[in-house]
Motif scaffolding. Structure first.
Motif, mmCIF file in Angstrom:
data_model
loop_
_atom_site.group_PDB
_atom_site.id
_atom_site.type_symbol
_atom_site.label_atom_id
_atom_site.label_comp_id
_atom_site.label_asym_id
_atom_site.label_seq_id
_atom_site.Cartn_x
_atom_site.Cartn_y
_atom_site.Cartn_z
ATOM 1 N N HIS A 170 0.624 -1.008 -0.119
ATOM 2 C CA HIS A 170 0.109 -0.073 -0.130
ATOM 3 C C HIS A 170 0.958 1.224 0.027
ATOM 4 C CE1 HIS A 170 -3.103 -2.735 1.613
ATOM 5 N NE2 HIS A 170 -3.375 -2.182 0.786
ATOM 6 N N ASN A 171 1.646 1.405 0.795
ATOM 7 C CA ASN A 171 2.742 2.375 0.787
ATOM 8 C C ASN A 171 3.657 2.763 -1.037
ATOM 9 O OD1 ASN A 171 3.041 1.715 3.857
ATOM 10 N ND2 ASN A 171 3.335 3.924 3.250
ATOM 11 N N VAL A 172 4.007 1.510 -1.435
ATOM 12 C CA VAL A 172 4.778 1.920 -2.898
ATOM 13 C C VAL A 172 3.561 2.551 -3.695
ATOM 14 C CG1 VAL A 172 5.242 0.103 -4.614
ATOM 15 C CG2 VAL A 172 6.322 -0.308 -2.105
ATOM 16 N N ILE A 173 2.452 1.666 -2.868
ATOM 17 C CA ILE A 173 1.260 1.889 -4.328
ATOM 18 C C ILE A 173 1.256 3.445 -4.286
ATOM 19 C CG2 ILE A 173 -1.220 2.434 -5.145
ATOM 20 C CD1 ILE A 173 -1.151 -0.411 -4.377
ATOM 21 N N TRP A 174 0.977 3.964 -3.230
ATOM 22 C CA TRP A 174 0.643 5.325 -2.230
ATOM 23 C C TRP A 174 1.534 5.786 -2.999
ATOM 24 C CZ3 TRP A 174 -2.607 6.593 1.910
ATOM 25 C CH2 TRP A 174 -2.969 7.735 2.167
ATOM 26 N N LEU A 175 3.018 6.374 -2.927
ATOM 27 C CA LEU A 175 4.013 6.427 -3.582
ATOM 28 C C LEU A 175 4.309 7.195 -5.140
ATOM 29 C CD1 LEU A 175 7.114 7.941 -3.139
ATOM 30 C CD2 LEU A 175 8.038 5.398 -2.990
ATOM 31 N N LEU A 176 3.686 5.546 -5.405
ATOM 32 C CA LEU A 176 3.522 5.840 -7.231
ATOM 33 C C LEU A 176 2.789 6.487 -7.520
ATOM 34 C CD1 LEU A 176 4.305 1.971 -8.388
ATOM 35 C CD2 LEU A 176 5.826 4.065 -8.535
ATOM 36 N N TRP A 177 2.006 5.973 -6.946
ATOM 37 C CA TRP A 177 0.444 7.480 -7.007
ATOM 38 C C TRP A 177 1.050 8.785 -6.807
ATOM 39 C CZ3 TRP A 177 -4.859 6.438 -9.111
ATOM 40 C CH2 TRP A 177 -5.387 7.849 -9.254
#
Lengths: 303, 432
Positions: free
Chosen positions: A86-93
């Protein structure tokens, strides 16, 4: 750049009067002492705690655990990998969508497109709200019986699942977070753009540069200090995300994210060392890219 | 229940308990001086629950105590979940003298840490007003009491009598699982939610797991599982989730979106047939209107395995603790003694509170039909359990079991993998 370097060498050679020294010591020493006491001591304490078993209450109960907490997290806690994801998706987004959108918006508003004042204030409003308030507002909007469900014609007995649906809740949460983040980036970038010399733009227009070329080759490099700040903010905000998710789901595990895991373990009974280990992992994730990026950009400056 | 858990405690925790006991003795000596005088000074009471019904009875009882004793009480009401999450920090900071809390593991952990005041002296004075099992549930691992029970409530099937009458159903006569499924089916056919469930908080669905496990595998297995003596990878546990899965088609489609308040609202607004819940929420029905409250009913979860019948129920005990770091521990003791006593509980019942008293000398003649039914449901059971998050280690219940059940509700077919994960995480817990 070279001139700044010589300036500081000259300054260093200057003799200080005792009064100057006292003032300097006070101005540098007191904040440093507070910083060490309030930031470094707890930080190092947390790192130390992550290598122990400790219920978080009596110092005498601390037992050395070596890497067992980390081992437990990495191999025995599936929720950790959900959180990382979730943190990675957040960062990418944030990095690929929300931040560029904020920059684009700032650029358009700076060009004074029609209605730019309206857009500016409309996107600015969410920035004033704290993330916790943002979370509460959207919770009211999306919860069963709330505004959005009402528009869709769903009452509480026949709602659509939003926060509980793993296929869409990620995008809903990122959308809510972006609602604020875009305005924040816009604001930062806009203040930077205001300081860009208008003659630079005129010059590139005379040279026949397109709008995009002007932005890429002229504006963006001129804005370097602001760019660094924005990248740092984007990375840190994505990794330390907590407030919105906590407001929507409570302390539990509806949409795990590192910040929530830190909180959940430290606040619940007896797992503060595991919370500390999560915090150290979070810290490592934040500090790694940050240092390497800053190093790189300073190195370029010196050149 | 507690004796089962005590069998499992390690040598380390016994030693630690002894150390805490020593401290308790030392403190007890110095406190004896204060016992003679009635004037215990102003005291603070930390209450849980910001719902109107909860605030109302707290205030009524506070006023009654002040009138009865002349002592001054400052009442601080807290959000229930937030209070729970921050209790450790609360107790290490400047806590209220007496505060609302729960029996079992949730009390024992803080007692072991020396954060709770030994209230054995209060038990010496009013202990005869409680059943022996309550004393066991109030006792820390060092053999001293740290808790005063005030009320208890059953976890059972709650429904509205009017809805069931309209549907032509009688939940009081569900004999077994087949009847139960038929009831869910009939409710669903009428366009209602058969079995309302919310699990946003992660703990609500534990009530369903508890009762299914007790019904299918029996009290002993349930207790042993939570104490780590049985394995989550056991086929018996998988069987529980097989039954759980059979209920999913009859549930609302947004189980993970709503918490217990969402469940309550579904029942309030007549959107569902039945739901598994603790009766504490009934106060909110009464706040809304007496008619809604009169319409509310509870029955025990139906029998599944005839070997065990309906012999077990989750009936958590709520009550009070005294904070060791409070400004006025003696005042705290005086406060909890009165609040837990017959007199204090009577004041609470008189305020219209819908809980049932844990005090065995309580005059139950003032109970309304719903309160009497709660008592009947609890008294029918041979074994009383507290609730999953009170019956097992705190670092296991919410961090491990809660997400596991949520993941199951999200993807029931993954249950084997999920249960393997639960067992692996139990095995990885540090020794207590």
């Amino acid at each position: 750049m070279t001139s700044t370097a010589t300036d500081s060498t000259v300054r260093r050679r200057r003799a200080f009067s005792p009064k100057d020294r006292l003032t300097l010591t006070a101005f540098v020493g007191i904040p440093t002492a507070f910083h060490i006491l309030l930031v470094w001591v707890p930080a190092i304490g947390t790192i130390g705690l992550s290598f122990t078993f400790w219920s978080g209450i009596h110092i005498s109960d601390i037992k050395w655990a070596g890497l067992q907490n980390y081992n437990n997290i990495l191999t025995g806690t599936p929720v950790f990998w959900d959180a990382i994801w979730h943190n990675v998706i957040w960062l990418l987004w944030f990095g690929l969508i929300a931040t560029p959108l904020g920059i684009l918006l700032a650029y358009q508003i700076d060009r004074q497109i029609r209605g730019h004042r309206f857009y500016e204030s409309a996107f600015f409003v969410p920035v004033v709200l704290s993330l916790a308030v943002t979370g509460i507002i959207w919770n009211f909007m999306l919860q069963p019986g709330g505004f959005v469900q009402g528009i869709l014609g769903r009452d509480i007995g026949n709602p659509i699942s939003i926060y509980g649906n793993y296929d869409i809740n990620t995008y809903v949460i990122l959308g809510i977070a972006s609602w604020r983040h875009i305005g924040y980036i816009m604001l930062l970038y806009l203040s930077g753009l205001k300081s860009v010399d208008a003659s630079l733009k005129e010059a590139s227009a005379i040279d026949g540069a397109t709008e995009w070329q002007t932005f890429r080759k002229v504006i963006l490099p001129t804005m370097k200090p602001v760019n660094i700040i924005i990248i740092v903010i984007t990375v840190i905000d994505s990794l330390r995300a907590f407030d919105i998710v906590y407001m929507i789901y409570g302390s539990s595990t509806g949409w795990p994210i590192l910040g929530i895991l830190v909180f959940q373990n430290i606040s619940g009974g007896g797992m503060s060392m595991k919370g500390a280990a999560y915090a150290v992992i979070l810290f490592a994730l934040c500090i790694g890219p940050m240092i390497s990026y800053l190093k790189q950009s300073f190195a370029e400056d010196v050149k | 229940m507690m004796s089962e858990q005590n069998n499992g405690i390690s040598r380390r925790s016994v030693l630690k308990g002894a150390a805490v006991g020593g401290l308790g003795l030392a403190a007890g000596g110095s406190l004896l001086a204060g016992c003679g005088s009635k004037d215990v000074g102003p005291m603070k009471w930390g209450g849980r629950g910001l719902e109107e019904s909860s605030v109302q009875w707290h205030e009524a009882v506070k006023a009654a105590y002040e009138t009865a004793t002349g002592n001054t009480v400052t009442l601080n009401m807290n959000d229930s979940n937030a209070f729970q999450d921050s209790l450790s920090q609360y107790l290490q900071g400047t806590p209220d003298d007496g505060f609302d809390w729960m029996a079992g593991y949730r009390m024992q952990f803080y007692a072991d840490q020396g954060l709770l005041e030994d209230v054995s002296s209060v038990w010496d004075s009013i202990g005869d007003q409680f059943a022996e099992s309550y004393k066991i549930a109030s006792t820390g691992s060092d053999g001293k009491q740290y808790f005063l029970p005030t009320s208890w409530y059953p976890w059972g099937l709650h429904y509205r009598k009017s809805t069931m009458t309209e549907l032509g159903l009688d939940p009081e006569n569900i004999a077994n699982w087949d009847d139960f499924m038929k009831m869910l089916e009939a409710t669903k056919k009428k366009g209602l939610i058969g079995y309302a469930l919310g699990d946003k908080g992660g703990w609500e669905a534990m009530g369903t797991f508890d009762i299914l496990n007790a019904r299918i595998n029996g009290y002993q297995f349930h207790v042993d599982l939570l104490a780590g003596k049985e394995k989550w990878t056991d086929a018996k546990v998988a069987e529980v989730f097989k039954y759980f899965e059979m209920m999913i088609p009859y549930m609302n489609k947004n189980v993970l979106d709503i918490s217990w308040e969402g469940m309550r609202d579904l029942l309030l607004q007549k959107k569902c047939g039945a739901m598994m819940m603790g009766s504490w929420f009934s106060g909110d029905f009464k706040t809304l209107s007496q008619a809604d409250y009169d319409d509310l009913w509870i029955v025990p979860f139906p029998e599944i395995n005839p070997e065990f019948g309906r012999d077990t129920i989750d009936a958590p005990i709520d009550g009070l603790c005294v904070a060791a770091n409070g400004e006025n521990p003696e005042g705290g003791k005086a406060l909890v003694e009165w609040l837990a006593s017959k007199e204090g509980m009577q004041a609470r019942l008189d305020s219209g509170n819908t809980f049932t008293s844990a005090n065995n000398g309580q005059d139950t003649s003032s109970y309304d039909p719903f309160q009497n039914q709660q008592l009947a449901v609890m008294n029918e059971a041979k074994y009383i359990t507290q609730f999953l998050d009170r019956d097992t280690r705190q670092d296991f219940a919410n961090p491990v079991v809660a997400p596991a059940i949520q993941n199951f509700l999200r993807a029931p077919k993954d249950i084997t993998k999920i249960l393997e994960g639960v067992q692996a995480q139990w095995d990885a817990l540090p020794a207590l």
